[in-house]
Design a protein around this motif. Structure first.
Motif, PDB file in Angstrom:
ATOM      1  N   GLN A 141       0.708  -1.089  -0.018  1.00  0.00           N
ATOM      2  CA  GLN A 141       0.160  -0.093  -0.056  1.00  0.00           C
ATOM      3  C   GLN A 141       0.888   1.285   0.121  1.00  0.00           C
ATOM      4  O   GLN A 141       0.576   2.370  -0.715  1.00  0.00           O
ATOM      5  N   GLN A 142       1.989   1.263   0.832  1.00  0.00           N
ATOM      6  CA  GLN A 142       2.834   2.223   0.753  1.00  0.00           C
ATOM      7  C   GLN A 142       3.598   2.673  -0.519  1.00  0.00           C
ATOM      8  O   GLN A 142       3.691   3.659  -0.811  1.00  0.00           O
ATOM      9  N   VAL A 143       3.902   1.530  -1.202  1.00  0.00           N
ATOM     10  CA  VAL A 143       4.493   1.686  -2.432  1.00  0.00           C
ATOM     11  C   VAL A 143       3.595   2.222  -3.526  1.00  0.00           C
ATOM     12  O   VAL A 143       3.732   3.188  -4.369  1.00  0.00           O
ATOM     13  N   ALA A 144       2.495   1.637  -3.302  1.00  0.00           N
ATOM     14  CA  ALA A 144       1.360   2.066  -4.642  1.00  0.00           C
ATOM     15  C   ALA A 144       1.005   3.523  -4.280  1.00  0.00           C
ATOM     16  O   ALA A 144       0.939   4.509  -5.224  1.00  0.00           O
ATOM     17  N   GLU A 145       0.928   4.109  -2.998  1.00  0.00           N
ATOM     18  CA  GLU A 145       0.638   5.653  -2.644  1.00  0.00           C
ATOM     19  C   GLU A 145       1.692   6.319  -2.981  1.00  0.00           C
ATOM     20  O   GLU A 145       1.551   7.447  -3.853  1.00  0.00           O
ATOM     21  N   HIS A 146       2.931   5.834  -2.902  1.00  0.00           N
ATOM     22  CA  HIS A 146       4.154   6.679  -3.278  1.00  0.00           C
ATOM     23  C   HIS A 146       4.157   6.771  -4.917  1.00  0.00           C
ATOM     24  O   HIS A 146       4.544   7.984  -5.179  1.00  0.00           O
ATOM     25  N   ALA A 147       4.000   5.636  -5.490  1.00  0.00           N
ATOM     26  CA  ALA A 147       4.111   5.734  -6.811  1.00  0.00           C
ATOM     27  C   ALA A 147       3.038   6.735  -7.534  1.00  0.00           C
ATOM     28  O   ALA A 147       3.499   7.367  -8.313  1.00  0.00           O
ATOM     29  N   VAL A 148       1.877   6.856  -7.078  1.00  0.00           N
ATOM     30  CA  VAL A 148       0.875   7.722  -7.569  1.00  0.00           C
ATOM     31  C   VAL A 148       1.191   8.935  -7.197  1.00  0.00           C
ATOM     32  O   VAL A 148       1.191   9.969  -8.108  1.00  0.00           O
ATOM     33  N   LEU A 149       1.678   9.446  -5.984  1.00  0.00           N
ATOM     34  CA  LEU A 149       1.896  10.588  -5.395  1.00  0.00           C
ATOM     35  C   LEU A 149       2.956  11.146  -6.421  1.00  0.00           C
ATOM     36  O   LEU A 149       2.880  12.320  -6.660  1.00  0.00           O
ATOM     37  N   HIS A 150       4.107  10.605  -6.438  1.00  0.00           N
ATOM     38  CA  HIS A 150       5.289  11.078  -7.144  1.00  0.00           C
ATOM     39  C   HIS A 150       5.509  10.561  -8.787  1.00  0.00           C
ATOM     40  O   HIS A 150       6.372  10.928  -9.298  1.00  0.00           O
ATOM     41  N   ARG A 151       4.173   9.935  -9.153  1.00  0.00           N
ATOM     42  CA  ARG A 151       4.089   9.569 -10.632  1.00  0.00           C
ATOM     43  C   ARG A 151       5.448   8.789 -11.117  1.00  0.00           C
ATOM     44  O   ARG A 151       6.135   9.112 -12.031  1.00  0.00           O
ATOM     45  N   VAL A 152       5.722   7.803 -10.267  1.00  0.00           N
ATOM     46  CA  VAL A 152       6.943   6.917 -10.779  1.00  0.00           C
ATOM     47  C   VAL A 152       6.418   5.668 -10.796  1.00  0.00           C
ATOM     48  O   VAL A 152       5.615   5.100  -9.852  1.00  0.00           O
ATOM     49  N   PRO A 153       7.136   4.624 -11.532  1.00  0.00           N
ATOM     50  CA  PRO A 153       6.734   3.375 -11.513  1.00  0.00           C
ATOM     51  C   PRO A 153       7.160   2.680  -9.961  1.00  0.00           C
ATOM     52  O   PRO A 153       7.758   3.010  -9.459  1.00  0.00           O
ATOM     53  N   ARG A 154       6.043   1.540  -9.970  1.00  0.00           N
ATOM     54  CA  ARG A 154       6.189   0.829  -8.505  1.00  0.00           C
ATOM     55  C   ARG A 154       7.679   0.392  -8.292  1.00  0.00           C
ATOM     56  O   ARG A 154       8.311   0.566  -7.131  1.00  0.00           O
ATOM     57  N   GLU A 155       8.281  -0.148  -9.358  1.00  0.00           N
ATOM     58  CA  GLU A 155       9.510  -0.800  -9.075  1.00  0.00           C
ATOM     59  C   GLU A 155      10.581   0.332  -8.678  1.00  0.00           C
ATOM     60  O   GLU A 155      11.290  -0.169  -7.885  1.00  0.00           O
TER      61      GLU A 155
END
Ligand code: NAD
Length: 270
Positions: free
Chosen positions: A205-219
């Motif tokens: 969940q933290q990874v997904a939120e960060h990815a959306v917030l910063h518009r970067v891929p999950r990896e």
């Protein structure tokens, strides 16, 4: 202890599966695992059950914990550990306590909601205290017990924006060591496991939120953010944490107490 102490179950009885391994045979032991509906707690519940323990799987999420309990022939206990009085009952009759339930909230201290700070400390520190407090007299009488506190690398190191989590985990480390000193004469050990980032829903969940917030891929979030501190460049798996918990219940663990075990890919080595 005196002759009136209840006897410890004979090794070799019960139905430990052949993969009991380093946990030895935990048949006849009652293991209380909090947060057993997901992630690390579910893995620990499965692992201790595989070693023969009767597992009380505790969680506030009924569906999840009932599913895990059914899978391992254990007992589901739906409880919200944000009420310490409810938590106190959870420790009743336990030979093994795994204090694992937890959550995260990320905010700078000057914006951190006080009620959230208080709830994290209750669930992750005060309720573990209440569970241990209830469990110890029975462990002392039976002259055997294992307290395993799922701390974190954040029990040993701070990170910005995680004040409640870091405070709770540092407190849990102190509680664990104090219990270790008091309980050593009764065959009861108390230890912490301190994982780095583990592949669980909490982290996903933290990874997904960060990815959306910063518009970067999950990896990229995993590599650049989560694994930036670690020498081993992968997430820890829940089963690896469970294996260490099992070992802490096993026949070679009697002298291991008051310790904290980083499983963090080298984070705390820095
Ligand atoms: P998770 O979110 O997958 O599981 C946590 C479980 O705890 C959930 O089933 C949830 O319902 C339960 N829970 C939360 N609050 C509760 C409450 N008030 N009452 C009862 N149950 C409650 O999380 P996880 O990653 O498996 O984390 C488990 C423990 O491991 C936590 O203490 C966490 O701090 C610690 N930890 C996790 C990581 C990680 O990277 N995942 C790293 C270090 C430490």
């Amino acid at each position: 202890m005196g002759d009136s102490s209840p006897s410890v179950p004979e090794p070799g009885v019960g139905n430990a599966s052949s993969d009991a391994g380093s946990a030895g045979n935990l048949a006849g032991r009652r293991a209380v695992v909090t947060g057993a509906g997901s992630g690390i707690g579910a893995a620990v519940a499965r692992r201790l059950a595989a070693a023969g323990a009767t597992v009380v799987a505790v969680d506030r999420t009924a569906d999840a914990v009932e599913e895990v309990a059914a899978e391992i022939d254990g007992h589901p206990l739906v409880t919200d550990l944000s009420d310490p009085d409810d938590a106190a009952d959870v420790g009743e009759g336990a030979d093994i306590v795994v204090n694992n339930a937890g959550m995260q909230h990320v905010a700078p201290v000057h914006h951190f909601p006080p009620d959230v700070f208080s709830r994290l400390l209750t669930v992750m520190l005060e309720s573990p205290f209440r569970i241990i407090r209830t469990a110890l007299p029975g462990m002392y009488a039976r002259e055997w017990g294992r307290i395993i506190n799922i701390s974190s690398v954040h029990g040993l190191r701070a990170s910005p924006f995680k004040s409640a989590y870091v405070t709770a985990k540092h407190g849990l480390e102190g509680l664990s060591k104090t219990v270790a000193l008091e309980a050593a004469g009764y065959g009861v050990t108390s230890n912490c496991i301190c994982p780095g980032y583990v592949r669980t829903p909490l982290v996903e969940q933290q990874v997904a939120e960060h990815a959306v917030l910063h518009r970067v891929p999950r990896e990229q979030v995993v590599e650049d953010v989560l694994l930036s501190h670690t020498a081993v460049k992968r997430l820890v798996e829940p089963d690896e944490v469970a294996e260490l918990a099992a070992w802490l219940c096993g026949p070679a663990s009697g002298s291991v107490t008051g310790s904290s075990f980083p499983m963090d890919g080298g984070w705390a080595a820095q």
